[in-house]
Design an enzyme around this catalytic site. Structure first.
Site, PDB file in Angstrom:
ATOM      1  N   SER A   1       0.834  -1.204   0.000  1.00  0.00           N
ATOM      2  CA  SER A   1       0.000   0.000   0.000  1.00  0.00           C
ATOM      3  C   SER A   1       0.862   1.244   0.000  1.00  0.00           C
ATOM      4  O   SER A   1       1.964   1.251   0.572  1.00  0.00           O
ATOM      5  CB  SER A   1      -0.904   0.006   1.237  1.00  0.00           C
TER       6      SER A   1
ATOM      7  N   TYR B   1      -2.261  -0.795  10.189  1.00  0.00           N
ATOM      8  CA  TYR B   1      -2.270  -1.054   8.743  1.00  0.00           C
ATOM      9  C   TYR B   1      -1.046  -0.453   8.063  1.00  0.00           C
ATOM     10  O   TYR B   1      -0.334  -1.140   7.318  1.00  0.00           O
ATOM     11  CB  TYR B   1      -3.551  -0.500   8.126  1.00  0.00           C
TER      12      TYR B   1
END
Length: 261
Positions: A151, A165
């Protein structure tokens, strides 16, 4: 011919979490280009339904396997089941992941356990379990692949409070480089995609609530789509990318350049 460089027809692909979200888009792209795709998920009925749908689209085919990758026993069972169908694997796509958003001082301990376990440890364990299959047909001219779905939040500071995350995706990027170095002599290439905003089951609630904010952070002004995934995944699995390993490739519509303005 250039077209032959981007050929993935008849390749054997395993996409974790391939039944929904980004995983669905990845699986769809491979099936459309003639690959044989295995997808796994905790929700086997939904996964099976997706596999049937993708097979109808063709010309490739899709097979569903049940697996909860947060459990080491399920990872082992995944490859035991896979071995009933195949003896080799051309590409493993580690896509399964989890997110958790919460305010700093309310951020729960279980969020770290869940997110780090699935986003980092499970990727490592799944990759190790896949190695006998990835090694089977790997050559310098036609290497096997591991592609990790990372990501941009593992590169930049995220706008939302997703502490576990973003930390997990930064760790995944580094794991990608480490595995790439270790496995290159065995003709297994390992790369990661630093994905930007794609609408999925995991992101739908957040992106719907903050749609204008999210889109304003993307230079191209839109969410990613299935064709964006298809183009890059086919490239990374084809002969066109046999000299690329250890790369963290942004697929994010210009979020990173927007962040640096």
């Amino acid at each position: 011919m250039v077209s032959n460089l981007f050929q993935v027809k008849d390749k054997i692909i395993l996409v974790t979490g391939g039944g929904s979200g980004i995983g669905y888009g990845i699986s769809l792209g491979f099936v459309k280009n003639g690959a044989k795709v295995y997808i796994c998920s905790r929700d086997f009925e939904k996964c099976k339904k997706t596999a049937e749908e993708l097979t109808k689209i063709g010309p490739g085919k899709c097979i569903a396997i049940k697996a909860d990758l947060s459990k080491l026993s399920d990872i082992k069972n995944l490859f035991e089941e896979f071995s009933k169908y195949e003896q080799s694997l051309d590409c493993l796509v580690n896509n399964s992941g989890a997110n958790w958003g919460e305010e700093l001082e309310k951020y729960p301990d279980q969020a770290w356990d869940k997110v780090m376990n699935l986003n980092v440890k499970a990727v490592f364990n799944t990759s190790v379990a896949a190695l006998p299959f990835l090694r089977k047909n790997a050559t310098s001219q036609d290497p096997s692949r591991i592609i990790n779905i990372g990501s941009i939040d593992g590169i930049r500071v995220p706008r939302l409070e997703t502490y576990a995350y973003s930390a997990s995706k930064a760790a995944l990027h580094q794991l990608t480089r480490t595995l790439a170095d270790r496995l290159a002599p065995e003709h297994i290439l390992v790369n990661a995609i630093a994905a930007g905003p794609f609408m999925s089951k995991m992101t739908k609630q957040t992106f719907t609530q903050f749609e204008d904010l999210v889109k304003s952070s993307v230079a191209t002004g839109r969410f990613g789509n299935n064709e964006d995934l298809e183009g890059l995944l086919v490239f990374l699995t084809s002969r066109a990318s046999t000299y690329i390993t250890g790369a963290i490739i942004p697929l994010e519509g210009g979020v990173l350049i927007k962040s640096n303005l």
